[in-house]
Enzyme design. Structure first.
Site, PDB file in Angstrom:
ATOM      1  N   GLU A  45       0.842  -1.201   0.000  1.00 37.29           N
ATOM      2  CA  GLU A  45       0.000   0.000   0.000  1.00 37.29           C
ATOM      3  C   GLU A  45       0.875   1.249   0.000  1.00 37.29           C
ATOM      4  O   GLU A  45       1.690   1.447   0.897  1.00 37.29           O
ATOM      5  CB  GLU A  45      -0.911   0.021   1.231  1.00 37.29           C
ATOM      6  CG  GLU A  45      -1.753   1.280   1.345  1.00 37.29           C
ATOM      7  CD  GLU A  45      -2.501   1.411   2.668  1.00 37.29           C
ATOM      8  OE1 GLU A  45      -2.852   2.553   3.027  1.00 37.29           O
ATOM      9  OE2 GLU A  45      -2.722   0.379   3.335  1.00 37.29           O
ATOM     10  N   ARG A  49      -0.055  10.504   0.475  1.00 33.85           N
ATOM     11  CA  ARG A  49       0.273  11.582   1.414  1.00 33.85           C
ATOM     12  C   ARG A  49       1.404  12.473   0.922  1.00 33.85           C
ATOM     13  O   ARG A  49       1.802  13.406   1.619  1.00 33.85           O
ATOM     14  CB  ARG A  49       0.649  10.990   2.781  1.00 33.85           C
ATOM     15  CG  ARG A  49      -0.455  10.168   3.406  1.00 33.85           C
ATOM     16  CD  ARG A  49      -0.069   9.682   4.779  1.00 33.85           C
ATOM     17  NE  ARG A  49      -0.954   8.622   5.237  1.00 33.85           N
ATOM     18  CZ  ARG A  49      -0.847   8.024   6.416  1.00 33.85           C
ATOM     19  NH1 ARG A  49       0.102   8.384   7.258  1.00 33.85           N
ATOM     20  NH2 ARG A  49      -1.685   7.060   6.752  1.00 33.85           N
ATOM     21  N   LYS A 133     -10.793  -2.137   6.780  1.00 34.56           N
ATOM     22  CA  LYS A 133      -9.607  -1.715   7.511  1.00 34.56           C
ATOM     23  C   LYS A 133     -10.067  -1.239   8.889  1.00 34.56           C
ATOM     24  O   LYS A 133     -11.023  -0.469   8.984  1.00 34.56           O
ATOM     25  CB  LYS A 133      -8.930  -0.579   6.739  1.00 34.56           C
ATOM     26  CG  LYS A 133      -7.820   0.140   7.472  1.00 34.56           C
ATOM     27  CD  LYS A 133      -7.229   1.202   6.554  1.00 34.56           C
ATOM     28  CE  LYS A 133      -6.200   2.047   7.273  1.00 34.56           C
ATOM     29  NZ  LYS A 133      -5.473   2.928   6.346  1.00 34.56           N
TER      30      LYS A 133
END
Length: 212
Positions: A45, A49, A133
């Site tokens: 993943e 950001r 998640k």
């Protein structure tokens, strides 16, 4: 939705730990991903950001054999679509919004939506999601909280992320409703900056055997 859940699970079940990466330089992403794959961690993943994140996803998708690259920290439909175009094979969001869920319904790429409470899990189940998640895992109640959810919300599977390390990963992985965990400890910033790919492969190999 069932087909997409199966597709998502086939990726998450590749390994006990999904590396959660913040990539500052897209040029380093290929070496980093190859090091993780060499250690057994094929599902990766890359969080959205940094300005380099989309380019990093694209580079890994195109150049790293054996990698299943996903995009994390997806906050809206625009970012969802951009991540899919870059080559993401799965999408991860810290929570859920109607816009993100609508984008997921219109895409063949599966979404791993975030939840941190029983109500959020129930809402996502009503929307057709049964793999989620759990974020931020440690801050939201940790392994004990997820264990408490396993009976009343049976049939829901989680990938806990947030505050998970080599020290507490097994606490989560031992639970019946946890399919894998997400963690950043397998790719320390200083190792990435130094290009210590052998060191990262070693950390990845250790993480790969956590559920053995």
């Amino acid at each position: 939705m069932a087909g997409k859940s199966e597709k998502l699970l086939s990726i998450l079940k590749l390994q006990p730990v999904v590396p959660v990466l913040i990539v500052d330089d897209a040029k380093s992403a290929v070496g980093l991903a190859r090091a993780l794959v060499a250690g057994g961690l094929r599902a990766i993943e890359i969080t959205m950001r940094t300005p380099a994140a989309l380019d990093a996803v694209k580079a890994v998708a195109e150049d790293v054999e054996g990698a299943n690259v996903g995009a994390g920290t997806i906050l809206n439909a625009r970012d969802f679509d951009a991540a899919v175009k870059a080559g993401s094979t799965f999408i991860v969001s810290p929570g859920s919004t109607p816009g993100v869920l609508d984008a997921a319904k219109g895409s063949d790429v599966p979404l791993l939506p975030g939840a941190a409470s029983a109500s959020e899990v129930m809402a996502l189940r009503e929307a057709g999601f049964d793999v989620m998640k759990f974020f931020p895992a440690e801050q939201a109640g940790g392994a004990a909280f997820l264990k408490a959810l396993s009976s009343p919300l049976a049939g829901t599977l989680f990938c806990p992320t947030g505050g998970i390390s080599l020290k507490n990963a097994r606490d989560y992985l031992s639970l019946p409703n946890v399919v894998c965990v997400g963690g950043s400890w397998v790719a320390p910033k200083e190792m990435v900056s130094a290009g210590d790919w052998a060191g990262i492969t070693k950390l990845a190999s250790e993480a790969f055997t956590l559920d053995k």
